[in-house]
Design a protein around this motif. Sequence first.
Motif, PDB file in Angstrom:
ATOM      1  N   LEU A 141      -0.446  17.694  -0.738  1.00  0.00           N
ATOM      2  CA  LEU A 141      -1.619  16.653  -0.506  1.00  0.00           C
ATOM      3  C   LEU A 141      -2.949  17.076  -0.379  1.00  0.00           C
ATOM      4  N   ARG A 142      -3.928  16.251  -1.160  1.00  0.00           N
ATOM      5  CA  ARG A 142      -5.022  16.228  -0.892  1.00  0.00           C
ATOM      6  C   ARG A 142      -5.925  15.627   0.246  1.00  0.00           C
ATOM      7  N   GLU A 143      -5.038  14.582   0.580  1.00  0.00           N
ATOM      8  CA  GLU A 143      -5.682  13.674   1.665  1.00  0.00           C
ATOM      9  C   GLU A 143      -4.560  13.207   2.991  1.00  0.00           C
ATOM     10  N   PRO A 144      -5.167  13.156   3.878  1.00  0.00           N
ATOM     11  CA  PRO A 144      -4.152  13.066   5.168  1.00  0.00           C
ATOM     12  C   PRO A 144      -3.225  11.916   4.907  1.00  0.00           C
ATOM     13  N   ARG A 145      -2.091  11.893   5.226  1.00  0.00           N
ATOM     14  CA  ARG A 145      -1.072  11.020   5.340  1.00  0.00           C
ATOM     15  C   ARG A 145      -0.439  10.852   6.746  1.00  0.00           C
ATOM     16  N   SER A 146       0.216   9.588   6.761  1.00  0.00           N
ATOM     17  CA  SER A 146       0.556   9.413   8.336  1.00  0.00           C
ATOM     18  C   SER A 146       2.071   9.516   8.059  1.00  0.00           C
ATOM     19  N   ALA A 147       2.885   9.913   9.236  1.00  0.00           N
ATOM     20  CA  ALA A 147       4.281  10.050   9.226  1.00  0.00           C
ATOM     21  C   ALA A 147       5.093   9.047   8.514  1.00  0.00           C
ATOM     22  N   ALA A 148       4.830   7.758   8.449  1.00  0.00           N
ATOM     23  CA  ALA A 148       5.402   6.741   7.681  1.00  0.00           C
ATOM     24  C   ALA A 148       5.530   6.995   6.366  1.00  0.00           C
ATOM     25  N   GLU A 149       3.910   7.254   5.853  1.00  0.00           N
ATOM     26  CA  GLU A 149       3.827   7.735   4.474  1.00  0.00           C
ATOM     27  C   GLU A 149       4.492   8.908   3.897  1.00  0.00           C
ATOM     28  N   VAL A 150       4.836  10.018   4.825  1.00  0.00           N
ATOM     29  CA  VAL A 150       5.399  11.304   4.359  1.00  0.00           C
ATOM     30  C   VAL A 150       6.850  11.006   4.020  1.00  0.00           C
ATOM     31  N   ALA A 151       7.443  10.132   5.339  1.00  0.00           N
ATOM     32  CA  ALA A 151       9.102   9.946   5.175  1.00  0.00           C
ATOM     33  C   ALA A 151       8.998   8.921   3.970  1.00  0.00           C
ATOM     34  N   SER A 152       8.186   8.072   3.504  1.00  0.00           N
ATOM     35  CA  SER A 152       8.451   7.274   2.481  1.00  0.00           C
ATOM     36  C   SER A 152       8.482   8.114   1.152  1.00  0.00           C
ATOM     37  N   ALA A 153       7.357   8.950   0.888  1.00  0.00           N
ATOM     38  CA  ALA A 153       7.289  10.000  -0.211  1.00  0.00           C
ATOM     39  C   ALA A 153       8.747  10.758  -0.420  1.00  0.00           C
ATOM     40  N   LEU A 154       9.127  11.264   0.861  1.00  0.00           N
ATOM     41  CA  LEU A 154      10.235  12.261   0.872  1.00  0.00           C
ATOM     42  C   LEU A 154      11.445  11.353   0.425  1.00  0.00           C
ATOM     43  N   GLY A 155      11.460  10.198   1.069  1.00  0.00           N
ATOM     44  CA  GLY A 155      12.820   9.509   0.641  1.00  0.00           C
ATOM     45  C   GLY A 155      12.700   9.121  -0.672  1.00  0.00           C
ATOM     46  N   GLU A 156      11.712   8.957  -1.413  1.00  0.00           N
ATOM     47  CA  GLU A 156      11.824   8.551  -2.940  1.00  0.00           C
ATOM     48  C   GLU A 156      12.109   9.790  -3.622  1.00  0.00           C
ATOM     49  N   SER A 157      11.537  11.056  -3.264  1.00  0.00           N
ATOM     50  CA  SER A 157      11.808  12.138  -4.027  1.00  0.00           C
ATOM     51  C   SER A 157      13.085  12.614  -3.850  1.00  0.00           C
ATOM     52  N   HIS A 158      13.970  12.317  -2.667  1.00  0.00           N
ATOM     53  CA  HIS A 158      14.903  12.875  -2.491  1.00  0.00           C
ATOM     54  C   HIS A 158      15.903  11.537  -1.909  1.00  0.00           C
ATOM     55  N   PRO A 159      16.581  10.878  -2.765  1.00  0.00           N
ATOM     56  CA  PRO A 159      17.237   9.672  -2.471  1.00  0.00           C
ATOM     57  C   PRO A 159      18.563   9.984  -1.701  1.00  0.00           C
ATOM     58  N   GLY A 160      19.029  11.393  -1.840  1.00  0.00           N
ATOM     59  CA  GLY A 160      20.346  11.384  -1.088  1.00  0.00           C
ATOM     60  C   GLY A 160      20.265  11.878   0.311  1.00  0.00           C
ATOM     61  N   ARG A 161      19.044  12.145   0.787  1.00  0.00           N
ATOM     62  CA  ARG A 161      18.881  12.451   1.986  1.00  0.00           C
ATOM     63  C   ARG A 161      18.444  11.228   2.931  1.00  0.00           C
TER      64      ARG A 161
END
Length: 219
Positions: A141-161
């Motif tokens: 990341l180049r900009e700060p992100r909230s916990a919800a944004e991090v969880a959403s991004a990880l959920g999209e990149s890892h749908p099996g998790r």
Amino acid sequence: MPENTTAPSDLASQYAAQVTTDLERNTEEQKRISSEIDALQEQLAVLQRDHAVLVTMQQALGLAPAAPATPEPAADPVAVPAPRKKSSASAGTKRARGKKAQAAPADAKAAKPAARKAPAAARKPDQPTLVDLVRGHLGELREPRSAAEVASALGESHPGRNIKTAVVRTTLEALVAKGQAQRTKQGTSVYYTAADASAAPSAPQSAQPEAGERPEQTA
């Protein structure tokens, strides 16, 4: 005077008659019981003679005695009372219970490592942990992100998790505590960046302003 002497004589006569009747009844009862005893003794004598004859015949024929020679040994089966057998059975039951009790802790100890290995088995060996995923995502990341944004991004990149926001927030706080991440606060919102991110000092300015706020204007 004649009346007083008559009353005691009548009472004595009544007692004497009662005693005579009781004596006669007692004597008759003794005779009855004696006659019964004599009859029983005769029967016993006959049985004893028959028994002696039968034993003699058995010995002459060379047969093994099928019954005790005298009535007294008939009490032999009672020589080994039932409580002894019951106590031995109960002792065997106690030993079995003791073995089960000893085996139970061993089974419980063996079950604990299995339970600990269960979550590890659910995750593939080559699959990264959530901490690695969060740390790697912050590094990109180049900009700060909230916990919800991090969880959403990880959920999209890892749908099996099964990635949840609360777990991601806890992981982010753990990284902050270890010095591997930075936390900035803007209003009521909390944002996270990597510890070595160059944009970390300017994180609050680079983050998007919340609704209702105006960005500062330079002259």
